[in-house]
Every structure is written in structure tokens, then in C-alpha cells.
Design a protein around this motif. Structure first.
Motif, PDB file in Angstrom:
ATOM      1  N   ALA A  90       0.734   3.702  -5.905  1.00 40.82           N
ATOM      2  CA  ALA A  90      -0.721   3.843  -5.862  1.00 40.82           C
ATOM      3  C   ALA A  90      -1.388   2.494  -6.092  1.00 40.82           C
ATOM      4  CB  ALA A  90      -1.185   4.861  -6.897  1.00 40.82           C
ATOM      5  N   SER A 125      -3.393   4.190  -2.918  1.00 36.01           N
ATOM      6  CA  SER A 125      -3.358   5.646  -3.115  1.00 36.01           C
ATOM      7  C   SER A 125      -1.904   6.068  -3.270  1.00 36.01           C
ATOM      8  CB  SER A 125      -4.005   6.388  -1.946  1.00 36.01           C
ATOM      9  OG  SER A 125      -3.241   6.201  -0.778  1.00 36.01           O
ATOM     10  N   SER A 184       1.500  11.153  -0.277  1.00 34.63           N
ATOM     11  CA  SER A 184       1.231  12.589  -0.165  1.00 34.63           C
ATOM     12  C   SER A 184       2.470  13.374  -0.585  1.00 34.63           C
ATOM     13  CB  SER A 184       0.876  12.939   1.277  1.00 34.63           C
ATOM     14  OG  SER A 184       2.019  12.803   2.106  1.00 34.63           O
TER      15      SER A 184
END
Length: 83
Positions: free
Chosen positions: A50, A55, A58
Motif C-alpha cells: 500500500a 493502495s 485487491s
């Protein structure tokens, strides 16, 4: 009979690795992370990714990575090639 079969297999593995059953089991215990250690490593990896990517991956990306690592791990536990 199961204990004897397990002991015999450990003896064979130890002999093939030039060690003792005790040493083989100690190495396994020291080298195998617990579920809590795996979870901690996964969380640290998520934090690092991250930070680097902006980020976290997923759940689908994590599942693909986990499947790949499991396949690679399974292939690395096969018979050792003769030197």
C-alpha cells in the motif's frame, strides 16, 4: 502402526539429509511459521505494498498471488536432484 510408519519415514528423510530425526524435527519447528506469524507477515506485506503502490492489493490479486505461491511451494518440495 501409524506411529511406526511415521518414525520410519522420518528416519529415512533424516538419513537422506545426513542428520538425525531430532535435528530434522527441530529444523521443521524453527523453519515453519505459525498461523499467527503468517498473518503478521501478510499484514506487513499489505502495508508495504500500500505504501509503495498507493493502495493495497485487491482480494482477487491476493488470491492469485497466494495460489501462485502455493504452486511454487508444492513444486519446491519434490525430490532433490542429484548433485
Amino acid at each position: 502402526m501409524r506411529r511406526a510408519a511415521a518414525r520410519d519415514r522420518l528416519a529415512q528423510l533424516a538419513a537422506e539429509h545426513g542428520t538425525t530425526i531430532r535435528s530434522l524435527v527441530e529444523d521443521l519447528a524453527q523453519g515453519t511459521p505459525t498461523q499467527a506469524e503468517y498473518a503478521e507477515r501478510a499484514e506487513l506485506a499489505r502495508i508495504e505494498l500500500a505504501s509503495d503502490l498507493g493502495s493495497a492489493p485487491s482480494p482477487e490479486a491476493e488470491a492469485k498471488a497466494r495460489a501462485l505461491l502455493e504452486r511454487l511451494g508444492a513444486s519446491s518440495h519434490g525430490p532433490r536432484a542429484a548433485a
